[in-house]
Design a protein around this motif. Structure first.
Motif, PDB file in Angstrom:
ATOM      1  N   ALA A  91       0.834  -1.207   0.000  1.00 29.42           N
ATOM      2  CA  ALA A  91       0.000   0.000   0.000  1.00 29.42           C
ATOM      3  C   ALA A  91       0.869   1.259   0.000  1.00 29.42           C
ATOM      4  CB  ALA A  91      -0.932  -0.007   1.214  1.00 29.42           C
ATOM      5  N   ILE A  92       1.913   1.262   0.835  1.00 31.05           N
ATOM      6  CA  ILE A  92       2.824   2.414   0.890  1.00 31.05           C
ATOM      7  C   ILE A  92       3.558   2.576  -0.438  1.00 31.05           C
ATOM      8  CG2 ILE A  92       4.876   3.369   2.017  1.00 31.05           C
ATOM      9  CD1 ILE A  92       3.976   1.930   4.576  1.00 31.05           C
ATOM     10  N   GLN A  93       3.999   1.448  -1.010  1.00 34.20           N
ATOM     11  CA  GLN A  93       4.683   1.498  -2.299  1.00 34.20           C
ATOM     12  C   GLN A  93       3.788   2.067  -3.387  1.00 34.20           C
ATOM     13  OE1 GLN A  93       5.891  -2.700  -2.446  1.00 34.20           O
ATOM     14  NE2 GLN A  93       8.012  -2.049  -2.513  1.00 34.20           N
ATOM     15  N   LEU A  94       2.532   1.665  -3.387  1.00 31.93           N
ATOM     16  CA  LEU A  94       1.593   2.155  -4.399  1.00 31.93           C
ATOM     17  C   LEU A  94       1.393   3.658  -4.281  1.00 31.93           C
ATOM     18  CD1 LEU A  94      -0.361   1.520  -6.695  1.00 31.93           C
ATOM     19  CD2 LEU A  94      -2.138   1.079  -4.974  1.00 31.93           C
ATOM     20  N   ILE A  95       1.314   4.141  -3.044  1.00 29.66           N
ATOM     21  CA  ILE A  95       1.137   5.580  -2.817  1.00 29.66           C
ATOM     22  C   ILE A  95       2.329   6.354  -3.382  1.00 29.66           C
ATOM     23  CG2 ILE A  95       1.037   7.377  -1.040  1.00 29.66           C
ATOM     24  CD1 ILE A  95      -0.543   5.382   0.677  1.00 29.66           C
ATOM     25  N   PHE A  96       3.533   5.893  -3.068  1.00 29.01           N
ATOM     26  CA  PHE A  96       4.730   6.585  -3.557  1.00 29.01           C
ATOM     27  C   PHE A  96       4.882   6.432  -5.068  1.00 29.01           C
ATOM     28  CE2 PHE A  96       6.144   6.739   0.873  1.00 29.01           C
ATOM     29  CZ  PHE A  96       6.800   7.959   0.895  1.00 29.01           C
TER      30      PHE A  96
ATOM     31  N   ILE B 280       2.535   6.299  -7.270  1.00 29.72           N
ATOM     32  CA  ILE B 280       1.601   7.227  -7.923  1.00 29.72           C
ATOM     33  C   ILE B 280       2.007   8.681  -7.683  1.00 29.72           C
ATOM     34  CG2 ILE B 280      -0.784   8.049  -7.955  1.00 29.72           C
ATOM     35  CD1 ILE B 280      -1.647   5.195  -7.241  1.00 29.72           C
ATOM     36  N   ALA B 281       2.381   8.981  -6.425  1.00 31.71           N
ATOM     37  CA  ALA B 281       2.616  10.379  -6.051  1.00 31.71           C
ATOM     38  C   ALA B 281       4.018  10.875  -6.410  1.00 31.71           C
ATOM     39  CB  ALA B 281       2.374  10.555  -4.553  1.00 31.71           C
ATOM     40  N   ALA B 282       5.024   9.997  -6.323  1.00 31.65           N
ATOM     41  CA  ALA B 282       6.408  10.456  -6.545  1.00 31.65           C
ATOM     42  C   ALA B 282       7.232   9.390  -7.241  1.00 31.65           C
ATOM     43  CB  ALA B 282       7.035  10.846  -5.214  1.00 31.65           C
ATOM     44  N   PRO B 283       6.911   9.064  -8.491  1.00 30.95           N
ATOM     45  CA  PRO B 283       7.642   7.990  -9.186  1.00 30.95           C
ATOM     46  C   PRO B 283       9.060   8.358  -9.598  1.00 30.95           C
ATOM     47  CG  PRO B 283       6.100   9.039 -10.685  1.00 30.95           C
ATOM     48  CD  PRO B 283       5.824   9.617  -9.314  1.00 30.95           C
ATOM     49  N   SER B 284       9.393   9.648  -9.562  1.00 24.44           N
ATOM     50  CA  SER B 284      10.707  10.074 -10.063  1.00 24.44           C
ATOM     51  C   SER B 284      11.715  10.380  -8.956  1.00 24.44           C
ATOM     52  CB  SER B 284      10.544  11.329 -10.934  1.00 24.44           C
ATOM     53  OG  SER B 284       9.991  12.397 -10.184  1.00 24.44           O
ATOM     54  N   LEU B 285      11.425   9.976  -7.715  1.00 25.45           N
ATOM     55  CA  LEU B 285      12.333  10.285  -6.606  1.00 25.45           C
ATOM     56  C   LEU B 285      13.730   9.714  -6.835  1.00 25.45           C
ATOM     57  CD1 LEU B 285      10.251   9.944  -3.305  1.00 25.45           C
ATOM     58  CD2 LEU B 285      11.360  11.992  -4.224  1.00 25.45           C
ATOM     59  N   PHE B 286      13.778   8.462  -7.318  1.00 24.54           N
ATOM     60  CA  PHE B 286      15.080   7.831  -7.560  1.00 24.54           C
ATOM     61  C   PHE B 286      15.879   8.627  -8.596  1.00 24.54           C
ATOM     62  CE2 PHE B 286      17.135   5.240 -10.869  1.00 24.54           C
ATOM     63  CZ  PHE B 286      18.266   4.852 -10.184  1.00 24.54           C
TER      64      PHE B 286
ATOM     65  N   PHE C 159      13.779   4.026   2.127  1.00 27.06           N
ATOM     66  CA  PHE C 159      13.384   4.555   0.820  1.00 27.06           C
ATOM     67  C   PHE C 159      13.397   3.448  -0.216  1.00 27.06           C
ATOM     68  CE2 PHE C 159      14.887   5.986  -3.361  1.00 27.06           C
ATOM     69  CZ  PHE C 159      13.798   6.747  -3.743  1.00 27.06           C
ATOM     70  N   CYS C 160      14.464   2.640  -0.201  1.00 27.87           N
ATOM     71  CA  CYS C 160      14.571   1.536  -1.161  1.00 27.87           C
ATOM     72  C   CYS C 160      13.450   0.523  -0.953  1.00 27.87           C
ATOM     73  CB  CYS C 160      15.924   0.841  -1.018  1.00 27.87           C
ATOM     74  SG  CYS C 160      17.342   1.913  -1.322  1.00 27.87           S
ATOM     75  N   GLY C 161      13.147   0.225   0.292  1.00 32.85           N
ATOM     76  CA  GLY C 161      12.160  -0.806   0.582  1.00 32.85           C
ATOM     77  C   GLY C 161      10.724  -0.385   0.403  1.00 32.85           C
ATOM     78  N   TYR C 162      10.455   0.928   0.512  1.00 36.20           N
ATOM     79  CA  TYR C 162       9.065   1.363   0.533  1.00 36.20           C
ATOM     80  C   TYR C 162       8.710   2.461  -0.472  1.00 36.20           C
ATOM     81  CZ  TYR C 162       8.087  -1.265   4.790  1.00 36.20           C
ATOM     82  OH  TYR C 162       7.899  -2.280   5.693  1.00 36.20           O
TER      83      TYR C 162
ATOM     84  N   SER D 257       9.580  -0.790  -6.366  1.00 41.51           N
ATOM     85  CA  SER D 257       8.195  -1.238  -6.294  1.00 41.51           C
ATOM     86  C   SER D 257       7.793  -1.993  -7.557  1.00 41.51           C
ATOM     87  CB  SER D 257       7.259  -0.032  -6.098  1.00 41.51           C
ATOM     88  OG  SER D 257       7.570   0.646  -4.890  1.00 41.51           O
ATOM     89  N   LEU D 258       8.253  -1.511  -8.704  1.00 41.29           N
ATOM     90  CA  LEU D 258       8.001  -2.222  -9.959  1.00 41.29           C
ATOM     91  C   LEU D 258       8.629  -3.606  -9.909  1.00 41.29           C
ATOM     92  CD1 LEU D 258       7.059  -2.315 -12.932  1.00 41.29           C
ATOM     93  CD2 LEU D 258       9.267  -1.299 -13.561  1.00 41.29           C
ATOM     94  N   GLY D 259       9.847  -3.682  -9.389  1.00 41.59           N
ATOM     95  CA  GLY D 259      10.524  -4.968  -9.277  1.00 41.59           C
ATOM     96  C   GLY D 259       9.765  -5.933  -8.383  1.00 41.59           C
ATOM     97  N   ASP D 260       9.258  -5.440  -7.250  1.00 41.83           N
ATOM     98  CA  ASP D 260       8.485  -6.290  -6.340  1.00 41.83           C
ATOM     99  C   ASP D 260       7.224  -6.810  -7.024  1.00 41.83           C
ATOM    100  OD1 ASP D 260      10.226  -6.145  -4.226  1.00 41.83           O
ATOM    101  OD2 ASP D 260       9.206  -4.479  -3.245  1.00 41.83           O
TER     102      ASP D 260
END
Length: 258
Positions: free
Chosen positions: A14-19, A21-27, A70-73, A79-82
């Motif tokens: 759920a946390i991964q999905l939120i990030f 959608i909201a911030a896919p370019s953080l990496f 950050f990496c885990g969540y 998240s795509l990899g998971d």
């Protein structure tokens, strides 16, 4: 125990999905900050603070204080990899009856984890020597950023697109394939002096005899002891703590667990 593992996975998803959608370019933004420093050095220019470095500094501070959460969540690439790995595992279970975790042997995982440091060194040297400009269109994470922004990559990004597809194939074969083996930002995070309180630890005397569930569940094949030489590889996915039948793994200092 299975219910606890399922609960942890659902919360994390759920946390991964939120990030995602909201911030896919953080990496990409965080690594752009690091690149900007080395590009300035290579161009014999003054290193100036920029918006990219704001994100880079924030994530580095969070990593030092709390580990690689950050990496885990929060990393969209992770998240795509998971998601791809879990989808592959589901298909294997439904079509072939293979319910066991799939992936590479532990020996190969630890060897391949070193590749990301080579990639990081290559990219930073390319920035300093001016060679990086010749790599335009070859970055898979640039292509990923375009796709998540709703843009189709142009023909100039053909190599980057192919590399992204190959990485996605790898994500189906090994849990956290990109994060462990190829991610230059992951290499930076792994080298951070993470505070002891941000590492997972276990009270070994309280472990069940011959139990290795935590290590088997860990995507990086780590011994959960808090002081392993590979501790920087921990992505704080909490899978080890969820898998422990005696709830014997915690983040932070452990005195005695009875």
């Amino acid at each position: 125990m299975k219910k606890r593992q399922q609960k942890v996975r659902l919360i994390r998803a759920a946390i991964q999905l939120i990030f995602f959608i909201a911030a896919p370019s953080l990496f990409s933004t965080a690594f752009a900050g690091i690149k900007s420093v080395f590009l300035a050095i290579g161009g014999q220019q003054t290193v100036t603070w920029n918006s990219f470095l704001n994100i880079t500094a924030l994530l580095l501070i969070i990593t030092i204080l709390f580990g690689r959460h950050f990496c885990g969540y929060a990393c969209a690439f992770g998240s795509l990899g998971d998601a791809l790995y879990e989808l592959t595992a589901f298909i294997r279970a439904k079509c072939f009856g293979k319910k066991k975790k799939h992936g590479y042997p532990e020996k190969w995982v630890h060897r391949l984890q070193k590749v990301k440091y080579v990639i990081l060194a290559f990219l930073l040297l390319s920035c300093m020597t001016g060679f990086y400009s010749k790599l335009q269109g070859m970055s898979p994470w640039d292509v990923f950023s375009m796709v998540t922004a709703g843009k189709l990559p142009k023909a100039a990004y053909l190599v980057g697109t192919v590399l992204l597809i190959l990485i996605m194939v790898g994500m189906c074969t090994q849990e956290r394939f990109f994060c462990q083996f190829l991610c230059p930002m992951g290499a930076v995070f792994a080298m951070m002096p993470i505070l002891p309180g941000a590492l997972f630890k276990r009270n070994r005397p309280n472990c069940a005899p011959k139990c290795t569930l935590c290590k088997k569940r860990c995507p990086a094949h780590l011994d959960i002891d808090g002081d392993t030489a590979h501790s920087g590889e921990c992505i704080c996915c909490h899978a080890c703590a969820a898998a422990c039948p005696r709830q014997n793994i915690h983040m932070g200092e452990i005195n005695t667990i009875k």
